[in-house]
Design an enzyme around this catalytic site. Structure first.
Site, PDB file in Angstrom:
ATOM      1  N   LYS A   9      79.968  23.901  -5.287  1.00 47.46           N
ATOM      2  CA  LYS A   9      80.688  24.807  -6.431  1.00 47.46           C
ATOM      3  C   LYS A   9      80.423  23.740  -7.857  1.00 47.46           C
ATOM      4  O   LYS A   9      79.685  22.978  -7.500  1.00 47.46           O
ATOM      5  CB  LYS A   9      81.740  25.517  -6.757  1.00 47.46           C
ATOM      6  CG  LYS A   9      82.478  26.410  -5.998  1.00 47.46           C
ATOM      7  CD  LYS A   9      83.574  26.066  -5.502  1.00 47.46           C
ATOM      8  CE  LYS A   9      84.043  27.602  -4.840  1.00 47.46           C
ATOM      9  NZ  LYS A   9      85.740  28.298  -4.494  1.00 47.46           N
ATOM     10  N   TYR A  49      81.313  37.794  -5.348  1.00 49.66           N
ATOM     11  CA  TYR A  49      83.472  37.882  -5.796  1.00 49.66           C
ATOM     12  C   TYR A  49      83.705  39.897  -5.930  1.00 49.66           C
ATOM     13  O   TYR A  49      84.611  39.702  -6.257  1.00 49.66           O
ATOM     14  CB  TYR A  49      83.783  37.306  -6.887  1.00 49.66           C
ATOM     15  CG  TYR A  49      83.574  35.123  -6.443  1.00 49.66           C
ATOM     16  CD1 TYR A  49      84.228  34.734  -5.943  1.00 49.66           C
ATOM     17  CD2 TYR A  49      82.568  34.940  -7.437  1.00 49.66           C
ATOM     18  CE1 TYR A  49      83.962  33.462  -5.350  1.00 49.66           C
ATOM     19  CE2 TYR A  49      82.583  33.102  -7.236  1.00 49.66           C
ATOM     20  CZ  TYR A  49      83.233  32.782  -5.898  1.00 49.66           C
ATOM     21  OH  TYR A  49      83.131  31.328  -5.907  1.00 49.66           O
ATOM     22  N   ASN A 112      87.553  23.677  -6.967  1.00 52.37           N
ATOM     23  CA  ASN A 112      87.993  23.179  -5.640  1.00 52.37           C
ATOM     24  C   ASN A 112      86.608  22.942  -4.469  1.00 52.37           C
ATOM     25  O   ASN A 112      86.475  23.021  -3.697  1.00 52.37           O
ATOM     26  CB  ASN A 112      88.527  24.188  -4.694  1.00 52.37           C
ATOM     27  CG  ASN A 112      88.361  25.060  -4.575  1.00 52.37           C
ATOM     28  OD1 ASN A 112      86.900  25.845  -5.053  1.00 52.37           O
ATOM     29  ND2 ASN A 112      89.290  26.317  -3.978  1.00 52.37           N
ATOM     30  N   HIS A 115      82.679  26.455  -0.955  1.00 55.22           N
ATOM     31  CA  HIS A 115      82.791  27.659  -0.351  1.00 55.22           C
ATOM     32  C   HIS A 115      82.592  27.647   0.710  1.00 55.22           C
ATOM     33  O   HIS A 115      81.036  27.007   0.939  1.00 55.22           O
ATOM     34  CB  HIS A 115      82.155  29.122  -1.850  1.00 55.22           C
ATOM     35  CG  HIS A 115      81.919  30.073  -1.422  1.00 55.22           C
ATOM     36  ND1 HIS A 115      83.448  30.690  -1.375  1.00 55.22           N
ATOM     37  CD2 HIS A 115      81.523  30.832  -0.136  1.00 55.22           C
ATOM     38  CE1 HIS A 115      83.190  32.032  -0.126  1.00 55.22           C
ATOM     39  NE2 HIS A 115      82.043  31.767   0.124  1.00 55.22           N
ATOM     40  N   GLU A 126      77.555  37.408   2.654  1.00 51.34           N
ATOM     41  CA  GLU A 126      76.904  36.100   2.080  1.00 51.34           C
ATOM     42  C   GLU A 126      75.073  35.579   2.226  1.00 51.34           C
ATOM     43  O   GLU A 126      74.717  35.538   1.286  1.00 51.34           O
ATOM     44  CB  GLU A 126      78.151  35.187   1.640  1.00 51.34           C
ATOM     45  CG  GLU A 126      79.796  35.598   0.933  1.00 51.34           C
ATOM     46  CD  GLU A 126      80.299  34.969   1.296  1.00 51.34           C
ATOM     47  OE1 GLU A 126      80.944  34.010   2.291  1.00 51.34           O
ATOM     48  OE2 GLU A 126      81.606  35.264   0.126  1.00 51.34           O
TER      49      GLU A 126
END
Length: 138
Positions: A9, A49, A112, A115, A126
């Site tokens: 990310k 998302y 975080n 992913h 994805e």
């Protein structure tokens, strides 16, 4: 051979963790069969998302993931979906064990670092969102 989608990310890229994370993935035995650094367009972020569209955190999620470059990849290996999830650690870094990527590097639940697809269906969806078939070599 199973495949999954993985993404470093914007916070991970910004903090210079790309090389370390890629090394950990390869040391674990995963094969990187597709890899690219990119900025995610808003429309792609919203599709990625989509299951969170009605949730209050959706706008912030889209804003964050489009805030800087990411490193998107397809990983291959036996049981790679579950194994990557273990290596990543809990979504909330406060709950992530030391030795996991999030346990070692993530700062907040919103930033975080990494992913990974949760299920085979998510992985397939994805991978198709981020890569053309001819971009996957392996």
């Amino acid at each position: 051979m199973e495949r999954t989608f993985c993404m470093i990310k914007p916070d991970g890229v910004r903090r210079g963790l790309t090389g370390e994370i890629l090394a950990r993935l390869e040391k674990k035995g995963f094969r990187i069969v597709a890899l690219k650094k990119m900025r995610i367009p808003r429309e792609l972020a919203e599709r990625h998302y989509a299951e969170h569209k009605e949730k209050p955190f959706f706008p912030g999620l889209v804003e964050f993931i489009t805030s800087g470059p990411v490193v998107a990849m397809v990983l291959e290996g036996p049981g790679v979906i579950a194994e990557l999830r273990k290596l990543m650690g809990a979504t909330n870094p406060a709950d992530a064990l030391p030795g996991t990527i999030r346990g070692d590097y993530a700062t907040t639940i919103d930033e975080n670092v990494i992913h990974g697809s949760a299920t085979p269906e998510d992985a397939e969806r994805e991978i198709r969102l981020f890569f053309r078939e001819d971009e996957i070599v392996g």
